[in-house]
Scaffold this motif. Structure first.
Motif, PDB file in Angstrom:
ATOM      1  N   GLU A  75      -8.009  -0.323   6.966  1.00  0.00           N
ATOM      2  CA  GLU A  75      -8.831  -1.026   7.958  1.00  0.00           C
ATOM      3  C   GLU A  75      -8.593  -2.530   7.947  1.00  0.00           C
ATOM      4  OE1 GLU A  75     -10.557   0.228  10.421  1.00  0.00           O
ATOM      5  OE2 GLU A  75      -9.708   2.090   9.640  1.00  0.00           O
ATOM      6  N   ALA A  76      -8.719  -3.100   6.745  1.00  0.00           N
ATOM      7  CA  ALA A  76      -8.737  -4.565   6.660  1.00  0.00           C
ATOM      8  C   ALA A  76      -7.337  -5.152   6.576  1.00  0.00           C
ATOM      9  CB  ALA A  76      -9.541  -4.988   5.429  1.00  0.00           C
ATOM     10  N   GLN A  96      -3.525  -5.425   4.290  1.00  0.00           N
ATOM     11  CA  GLN A  96      -3.205  -5.742   2.906  1.00  0.00           C
ATOM     12  C   GLN A  96      -3.364  -7.247   2.631  1.00  0.00           C
ATOM     13  OE1 GLN A  96       0.978  -5.242   1.917  1.00  0.00           O
ATOM     14  NE2 GLN A  96       1.610  -5.647   4.040  1.00  0.00           N
ATOM     15  N   ARG A 113       0.809  -1.217   0.000  1.00  0.00           N
ATOM     16  CA  ARG A 113       0.000   0.000   0.000  1.00  0.00           C
ATOM     17  C   ARG A 113       0.843   1.268   0.000  1.00  0.00           C
ATOM     18  NH1 ARG A 113      -2.751  -2.010   5.413  1.00  0.00           N
ATOM     19  NH2 ARG A 113      -0.521  -2.292   5.751  1.00  0.00           N
ATOM     20  N   GLN A 153     -11.496   5.476  -1.138  1.00  0.00           N
ATOM     21  CA  GLN A 153     -12.160   4.423  -0.382  1.00  0.00           C
ATOM     22  C   GLN A 153     -11.300   3.157  -0.327  1.00  0.00           C
ATOM     23  OE1 GLN A 153     -14.820   5.099   1.438  1.00  0.00           O
ATOM     24  NE2 GLN A 153     -14.317   3.130   2.365  1.00  0.00           N
ATOM     25  N   ARG A 154     -10.640   2.881  -1.454  1.00  0.00           N
ATOM     26  CA  ARG A 154      -9.774   1.686  -1.480  1.00  0.00           C
ATOM     27  C   ARG A 154      -8.659   1.821  -0.445  1.00  0.00           C
ATOM     28  NH1 ARG A 154      -8.313  -2.835  -2.793  1.00  0.00           N
ATOM     29  NH2 ARG A 154      -6.318  -3.465  -3.739  1.00  0.00           N
ATOM     30  N   TYR A 155      -8.034   2.998  -0.348  1.00  0.00           N
ATOM     31  CA  TYR A 155      -6.976   3.196   0.651  1.00  0.00           C
ATOM     32  C   TYR A 155      -7.535   3.005   2.056  1.00  0.00           C
ATOM     33  CZ  TYR A 155      -3.097   4.599  -2.361  1.00  0.00           C
ATOM     34  OH  TYR A 155      -2.072   4.589  -3.265  1.00  0.00           O
ATOM     35  N   ARG A 156      -8.716   3.561   2.320  1.00  0.00           N
ATOM     36  CA  ARG A 156      -9.295   3.391   3.660  1.00  0.00           C
ATOM     37  C   ARG A 156      -9.561   1.923   3.966  1.00  0.00           C
ATOM     38  NH1 ARG A 156     -13.106   8.764   4.448  1.00  0.00           N
ATOM     39  NH2 ARG A 156     -11.369  10.154   4.010  1.00  0.00           N
ATOM     40  N   ASP A 157     -10.131   1.218   2.988  1.00  0.00           N
ATOM     41  CA  ASP A 157     -10.419  -0.197   3.209  1.00  0.00           C
ATOM     42  C   ASP A 157      -9.124  -0.972   3.454  1.00  0.00           C
ATOM     43  OD1 ASP A 157     -13.014   0.495   2.786  1.00  0.00           O
ATOM     44  OD2 ASP A 157     -13.147  -0.349   0.776  1.00  0.00           O
ATOM     45  N   LEU A 158      -8.105  -0.632   2.668  1.00  0.00           N
ATOM     46  CA  LEU A 158      -6.819  -1.324   2.843  1.00  0.00           C
ATOM     47  C   LEU A 158      -6.220  -1.025   4.209  1.00  0.00           C
ATOM     48  CD1 LEU A 158      -5.247  -0.818  -0.680  1.00  0.00           C
ATOM     49  CD2 LEU A 158      -5.645  -3.021   0.433  1.00  0.00           C
ATOM     50  N   SER A 201      -4.329   5.300   5.534  1.00  0.00           N
ATOM     51  CA  SER A 201      -5.767   5.497   5.671  1.00  0.00           C
ATOM     52  C   SER A 201      -6.226   6.831   5.102  1.00  0.00           C
ATOM     53  CB  SER A 201      -6.134   5.408   7.150  1.00  0.00           C
ATOM     54  OG  SER A 201      -7.497   5.602   7.324  1.00  0.00           O
ATOM     55  N   GLU A 206      -9.094   6.806  -5.566  1.00  0.00           N
ATOM     56  CA  GLU A 206      -9.080   5.531  -4.842  1.00  0.00           C
ATOM     57  C   GLU A 206      -9.159   5.710  -3.330  1.00  0.00           C
ATOM     58  OE1 GLU A 206      -7.062   2.160  -6.831  1.00  0.00           O
ATOM     59  OE2 GLU A 206      -5.544   3.660  -7.340  1.00  0.00           O
TER      60      GLU A 206
END
Lengths: 216, 216, 216, 216
Positions: free
Chosen positions: D32-33, D35, C48, D25-30, C194, D23
């Protein structure tokens, strides 16, 4: 040395021709009906971090306690004077406020003093030393973290202090009982004087984050 | 109960796009150079009487203590926590503030409680009872003045309380010494929430008057 | 299990019809003349936090070392293989790069492992354990800071690790000499996955700050 | 020499207004969840051969080790620091990555140094000499192939080096076991900086070919 400060009289005149004129009726209503502030804010005395300014709040909104480093002492029902506990009691029991924010800020002089291992008492009474003693165990731990920079230690203790105040708030039965029933909410916030950023505390983890990253 | 209050986030956004944007450089300078407030204000927690609002002061101007009924306890160098004494010590000894204003206001809930002979403790800890005990002898005298109306007794004790806080301020050696040398000025002020009038105290007689009668 | 991953072939096709077509001549020139990257970036392997993406850099710009947690071991001229030291030597001595950035990032798995007191070896070789051992004294200190939240300990060690790598860079004579002559600049940076925020390190204090608060 | 490089700040701004905005939202999801990259790429530090660029991969896709000449040392569980082995262990054991690509490229400076019989140490520590020593037997053989041109020897060793790294990968028990069970796939790739061509390795013969000849 006896005339009232000119700067304050000027500021008051500006208030009267500005905000007061615009909100005259609101002030009258607030005087008649009494205050019903939605939030108790426990903040620092620092001249750069007034809650009403940062949250752009008008008359009647915030019930505000300000002491050095926004500390809340633990519940101690004895015969001493407790400025902060008295204000908390009044806010919760008399005004029925159900929302409390402990707001710290960057560059806090009280926190800085607490972190200085060579700090001498400011006066024979050493009131600041006693008062910041509320944070002593935390301050000592952070002092020992020599791998963190001075700036990082400062921010770390500023945030620990907010969590500490929140924990002490919960030592008051009236707060604990209401929160356990889901009727009271406690929050932490930290204001960065330099950048104007507001960081709020995640109630679960205790971590601080900027509520809307794209905001500023 | 865990999300940060929406009203405060909105207010903060308004601060950021308004005042902060206009004073960005000032905030940065204040962060870098540290605060040099010109005045220590000891005020009440009341949501209708924020000093920054009433004196229309910007960041860096006022170092503000707020407790219920703007009380200053007498000098008591012991091992207890003294929120107000600590703030006073920090303001005078560390920040070198040489101008102190004790600001009371009308319709003060703490004063009202102190005047109520049947007031029950708000909680088992009775923190407000203890705290307002600082005004006990005065409160009892005024309670007995049955020829005054309830409103008159309230205003009378609000003003007595300001004079009482000023007297207690002078029990602190650092304040007394500086004032005696002509290097420190103490002031009293009283804000009428209903009319927006500011009354300031004549330092000799202790009487309150409106500094510019035709103003409001 | 032997065909080349489809996703990578698709991505390559997209590269060829996109960036490569636009920069065809640049690639040819870079092949003929050799690379002259302006910056050595020592970054983490994390998927990331690719430096080319975050700094939006094109071919020929960044010479990039990536290992777990962007660590630089101290100067140790022995007979072992030193991946990171070899890359550093090549960058400084052969490519004459005079600008080095150590870039860490939030949520770093290596740092998280270093902070876990119960972390078991991931395999009998315990390579991660050995590698993160480069941060052991710091990690232990931060583990003991139980007043900080897990998230705060993580960020604290991420930043300490960047300063640690910068200090180790200075243990290499070639870096030290050039820096002392004012011919080499070392920088620290930390990327928040984030929020997308980039924090850069103040070279004097070691503190991290957002270079342009209003940017994001 | 202390301000953060302007070029990188500009690039970051471009990233923020471009890719990050698209992207977010993708960064936030990455964040949180965590990699879950699909591929471990072991690549060279060379500024002209960034895997994310060549495979046009977004955040979260590639876990990337970069060292000089994309080498993997053989399995050696001792007490030394092993940057590459640590990253491999983390990728396979912690992130459960099951697809590894060793990517070399043309005009590789490390390979060129390995082939130069007169190469002097770049510094007293001779880190590049030690590191490229991992390829020493192969490099000597190729040096002796005087019927090949200099360019041909370079490409030959670049590809031998990829096969060598793949063989060393298999000396790690965790890789060997998973591959034998059919649960792990190893691949080789070689990128021609000049033409943009991607060559992939036939796993059986070890030969390199262009996967889709008509592509470029």
């Amino acid at each position: 040395m006896s005339t009232f400060p000119e700067r304050l009289l000027e500021g008051y005149q500006s208030f009267m021709t500005g905000r007061y004129t615009a909100e005259r009726q609101r002030y009258r209503d607030l005087a008649e009906a009494g205050q019903e502030p939605h939030t108790l804010v426990i903040a620092c005395c620092d001249s750069r971090a007034a809650p009403e300014t940062i949250f752009d709040c008008g008359p009647g909104e915030l019930f505000v306690v300000r002491n050095v480093a926004n500390l809340v002492p633990p519940y101690a029902p004895d015969s001493n004077y407790h400025a902060t506990s008295a204000a908390l009691e009044f806010a919760v029991q008399s005004l029925k406020i159900r929302q409390i924010v402990v707001m710290g800020h960057g560059r806090c002089g009280g926190i800085k003093a607490a972190l200085d291992p060579n700090a001498a008492p400011l006066s024979p009474g050493d009131f600041i030393g006693q008062w910041m003693g509320l944070l002593k165990p935390a301050a000592q731990q952070i002092q020992d973290s020599q791998l963190m920079t001075g700036g990082e230690r400062q921010v770390a203790l500023e945030r620990i202090s907010i969590r500490n105040s929140l924990a002490n708030l919960r030592s008051f039965p009236c707060v604990k009982i209401l929160e356990d029933k889901g009727k009271m909410a406690l929050h932490g916030a930290w204001f960065d004087i330099s950048t104007g950023e507001l960081w709020v505390m995640d109630p679960k983890s205790g971590d601080f984050f900027r509520p809307e990253p794209g905001l500023a």
